[in-house]
Scaffold this active site. Sequence first.
Site, PDB file in Angstrom:
ATOM      1  N   LYS A 184      42.178  15.710  -3.100  1.00 52.69           N
ATOM      2  CA  LYS A 184      43.318  14.896  -3.524  1.00 52.69           C
ATOM      3  C   LYS A 184      44.191  15.694  -4.490  1.00 52.69           C
ATOM      4  CE  LYS A 184      40.539  11.685  -4.993  1.00 52.69           C
ATOM      5  NZ  LYS A 184      39.864  10.451  -5.427  1.00 52.69           N
ATOM      6  N   THR A 215      48.065   3.339 -12.775  1.00 57.22           N
ATOM      7  CA  THR A 215      47.363   3.886 -11.603  1.00 57.22           C
ATOM      8  C   THR A 215      45.844   3.783 -11.741  1.00 57.22           C
ATOM      9  OG1 THR A 215      47.455   6.088 -12.618  1.00 57.22           O
ATOM     10  CG2 THR A 215      49.228   5.510 -11.083  1.00 57.22           C
ATOM     11  N   GLY A 217      42.223   2.968 -11.077  1.00 54.49           N
ATOM     12  CA  GLY A 217      41.499   2.568  -9.871  1.00 54.49           C
ATOM     13  C   GLY A 217      41.935   3.262  -8.604  1.00 54.49           C
ATOM     14  N   THR A 218      42.817   4.241  -8.721  1.00 62.87           N
ATOM     15  CA  THR A 218      43.349   4.895  -7.520  1.00 62.87           C
ATOM     16  C   THR A 218      42.249   5.510  -6.661  1.00 62.87           C
ATOM     17  OG1 THR A 218      45.329   5.438  -8.788  1.00 62.87           O
ATOM     18  CG2 THR A 218      45.032   6.570  -6.709  1.00 62.87           C
ATOM     19  N   GLY A 219      41.343   6.279  -7.281  1.00 64.47           N
ATOM     20  CA  GLY A 219      40.307   6.965  -6.520  1.00 64.47           C
ATOM     21  C   GLY A 219      39.333   6.014  -5.852  1.00 64.47           C
ATOM     22  N   CYS A 220      38.919   4.986  -6.588  1.00 66.71           N
ATOM     23  CA  CYS A 220      38.011   3.976  -6.019  1.00 66.71           C
ATOM     24  C   CYS A 220      38.672   3.277  -4.837  1.00 66.71           C
ATOM     25  CB  CYS A 220      37.664   2.921  -7.072  1.00 66.71           C
ATOM     26  SG  CYS A 220      37.018   3.559  -8.624  1.00 66.71           S
TER      27      CYS A 220
END
Length: 272
Positions: A184, A215, A217-220
């Site tokens: 990412k 932003t 929580g983007t990865g989860c």
Amino acid sequence: MSGVVRGVMRGAPPRVLTVAGSDSGGGAGIQADLKTMLALGVHGMSVITAVTAQNSLGVQGAWELPVESVRAQYRSVVDDIGVQAVKTGMLASAELVEAVAELLAGTDAPAVVDPVGVSKHGDPLLAASALDSVRTKLLPVATVATPNLDEVAQLTGVRVESQDEMRRAAAALLAYGPRWALIKGGHLPGEAVDLLTDGSEEHWLGAPRHDNRHTHGTGCTLASAIASQLAKGQPVPEAVAAAKEYVTGAIAAGFALGGGIGPVDHGWRFKE
């Protein structure tokens, strides 16, 4: 009658299991995973690995659950209900990483591994001693591994400062055994570009960068969205592209909450 709505018998939607930590603020972790799964039309289930005291300002405390609790939650769900995909997030310790890797190895479903190392605010969510277990136990059972640039540097030692270096990072990650690596690139300047590769084919996924600091929580959310699309039967490249589209919309709609960084909006499509 159970399962009947207005005379129509409804079958169960695809089932996705998240194995992750709880975020009391609701923006990341188990809470973000389940919201994402609902938004994408699958049935979300959870194995909680740790409880955090967490809000928009950071993580004030974290308490991991015993390995036997995590194993019991997993077996309870998988043995009775079954799963079409599994997503992992915060695993906290080497013991939990190894237990979850063993469980995934015995489960006939794709696994999306988000190798969570630190929170959005820089708070550690994985013991340094667990990194080797992630490399040698968890990554080899991953269908897709989804590290950000900090996490890929932690795991491989490759520091990415340009898009060209993402290939080298992906190769270093794939050497540990996941079938696909999604590197990412959101922390790089310019357009948010990710690299998905299995070592032979490459997919560069770009998205406009939204001027929104909320932003959390983007990865989860991205990893859960990928798992949801895989559970619906999509091949990995299509699943990742659809998940990227969903999370880009969620980032654009992210909202202020508390005094710090607010969450992405998991329900943005419901409001269009």
